[in-house]
Design a protein around this motif. Structure first.
Motif, short mmCIF file in Angstrom:
data_model
loop_
_atom_site.label_atom_id
_atom_site.label_comp_id
_atom_site.label_asym_id
_atom_site.label_seq_id
_atom_site.Cartn_x
_atom_site.Cartn_y
_atom_site.Cartn_z
N SER A 97 0.81 -1.22 0.00
CA SER A 97 0.00 0.00 0.00
C SER A 97 0.84 1.27 0.00
CB SER A 97 -0.94 0.01 1.21
OG SER A 97 -0.19 -0.01 2.41
N SER A 98 2.01 1.24 0.64
CA SER A 98 2.80 2.47 0.77
C SER A 98 4.18 2.40 0.10
CB SER A 98 3.00 2.80 2.26
OG SER A 98 3.59 1.70 2.95
N HIS A 99 4.65 1.20 -0.19
CA HIS A 99 5.98 1.06 -0.81
C HIS A 99 5.93 -0.05 -1.85
CE1 HIS A 99 7.92 3.70 2.17
NE2 HIS A 99 7.14 3.11 3.05
N LYS A 100 5.00 0.09 -2.81
CA LYS A 100 4.77 -1.00 -3.75
C LYS A 100 5.97 -1.27 -4.66
CE LYS A 100 1.10 0.79 -5.34
NZ LYS A 100 -0.19 0.98 -6.04
N TRP A 101 6.77 -0.22 -4.98
CA TRP A 101 7.92 -0.45 -5.86
C TRP A 101 8.99 -1.27 -5.14
CZ3 TRP A 101 7.08 -0.19 -10.68
CH2 TRP A 101 6.19 0.76 -11.21
N LEU A 102 9.16 -1.03 -3.85
CA LEU A 102 10.09 -1.83 -3.07
C LEU A 102 9.60 -3.28 -3.00
CD1 LEU A 102 12.49 -2.25 -1.18
CD2 LEU A 102 11.09 -1.33 0.70
N PHE A 103 8.30 -3.45 -2.78
CA PHE A 103 7.73 -4.80 -2.74
C PHE A 103 7.95 -5.52 -4.07
CE2 PHE A 103 4.05 -7.33 -4.10
CZ PHE A 103 4.18 -8.40 -3.22
N LEU A 104 7.64 -4.86 -5.18
CA LEU A 104 7.78 -5.48 -6.49
C LEU A 104 9.24 -5.83 -6.79
CD1 LEU A 104 5.27 -3.30 -8.56
CD2 LEU A 104 4.98 -5.68 -7.86
N LEU A 105 10.16 -4.95 -6.38
CA LEU A 105 11.57 -5.22 -6.61
C LEU A 105 12.02 -6.45 -5.82
CD1 LEU A 105 14.24 -4.40 -7.89
CD2 LEU A 105 14.63 -2.86 -5.94
N ILE A 106 11.58 -6.54 -4.57
CA ILE A 106 11.92 -7.70 -3.75
C ILE A 106 11.40 -8.98 -4.39
CG2 ILE A 106 11.43 -8.88 -1.56
CD1 ILE A 106 11.55 -6.13 -0.20
N VAL A 107 10.14 -8.96 -4.86
CA VAL A 107 9.54 -10.14 -5.47
C VAL A 107 10.28 -10.52 -6.76
CG1 VAL A 107 7.47 -11.05 -6.59
CG2 VAL A 107 7.27 -9.79 -4.44
N LEU A 108 10.56 -9.52 -7.61
CA LEU A 108 11.24 -9.81 -8.88
C LEU A 108 12.64 -10.38 -8.65
CD1 LEU A 108 10.20 -6.70 -11.01
CD2 LEU A 108 9.46 -9.07 -11.32
N LEU A 109 13.34 -9.85 -7.67
CA LEU A 109 14.68 -10.36 -7.37
C LEU A 109 14.61 -11.77 -6.79
CD1 LEU A 109 16.41 -7.17 -5.93
CD2 LEU A 109 16.97 -8.34 -8.06
N GLU A 110 13.60 -12.03 -5.98
CA GLU A 110 13.43 -13.38 -5.43
C GLU A 110 13.13 -14.37 -6.55
OE1 GLU A 110 14.23 -14.50 -2.73
OE2 GLU A 110 14.13 -12.92 -1.23
N ILE A 111 12.33 -13.95 -7.52
CA ILE A 111 12.04 -14.81 -8.68
C ILE A 111 13.32 -15.08 -9.46
CG2 ILE A 111 10.84 -14.93 -10.90
CD1 ILE A 111 8.54 -13.36 -9.60
N ALA A 112 14.11 -14.03 -9.69
CA ALA A 112 15.38 -14.20 -10.41
C ALA A 112 16.32 -15.12 -9.64
CB ALA A 112 16.03 -12.83 -10.62
#
Length: 212
Positions: free
Chosen positions: A115-130
């Motif tokens: 809700s407040s830091h969605k870009w940080l969340f998305l970056l964490i998820v994308l890096l975890e996927i990688a």
């Protein structure tokens, strides 16, 4: 590169001290019926339960959520040490451990950050996927890539921060917690880089054997 290697060795020495301390308890008192994989599977179950509680249940009991998350994080602290201490390390256990970490962390990250830091969340998820995909690629090439010290530090840091975020929820996460998560992002990137180097090194070695 040499500095990164020296840092890796230094951090691994610290981690080995943690193992030695835990071994004093594990080798003497750990129940034989509880295997390292039991702890890892417990973490997976807790991650799924947290997802259901946070997004599909009307149960908003903060104490329950925090208790489940902390217990799940503690299984991550112990499963690897139990496996090493009792000499029960397996490839399946290492794969499950990696999957369990992500299943535990991602629901809390979504709950606390989107809700407040969605870009940080998305970056964490994308890096975890990688991070996961490079390991899967290694398995496909019959190269087993263990979790490295930078991945372990990332998991410890994220577990501590998300536990703190849950304590203060529904307040917006303190900027100190956000900075700590950005530091964890750096550790994810380094972890991926180290895995890439290990995979590249193994491929070069295998190619040299093939040529012979």
């Amino acid at each position: 590169m040499q500095k990164l290697y020296n840092l890796k060795l230094f951090l691994e020495k610290i981690d080995s001290l943690r193992d030695k301390i835990l071994f004093l308890f594990i080798k003497k008192y750990w129940p034989e019926k509880i295997s390292p994989n039991h702890l890892t599977i417990t973490r997976i179950v807790i991650g799924i339960l947290l997802f259901i509680i946070l997004f599909y249940s009307k149960n908003n009991d903060k104490n329950l959520i925090i208790s489940l998350f902390i217990f799940g994080a503690l299984t991550d602290l112990f499963d690897g040490s139990v496996a090493r201490g009792l000499k029960k390390e397996t490839k399946l256990g290492a794969v499950l451990d990696s999957v369990a970490d992500r299943i535990l962390i991602i629901p809390i990250a979504l709950y606390g950050l989107f809700s407040s830091h969605k870009w940080l969340f998305l970056l964490i998820v994308l890096l975890e996927i990688a991070n996961f995909l490079i390991s899967v690629y290694g398995y496909g090439k019959n190269v087993f890539i263990k979790s490295n010290i930078f991945g372990k530090i990332k998991m410890f840091l994220q577990s501590a921060v998300f536990a703190a975020i849950l304590v203060f929820w529904p307040n917006t996460p303190n900027i100190f917690f956000i900075y700590a998560l950005w530091i964890s992002v750096l550790f994810i990137i380094i972890s991926i880089y180290i895995k890439f180097l290990e995979l590249k090194k193994t491929n070069i070695t295998n190619n040299s054997y093939d040529q012979k």
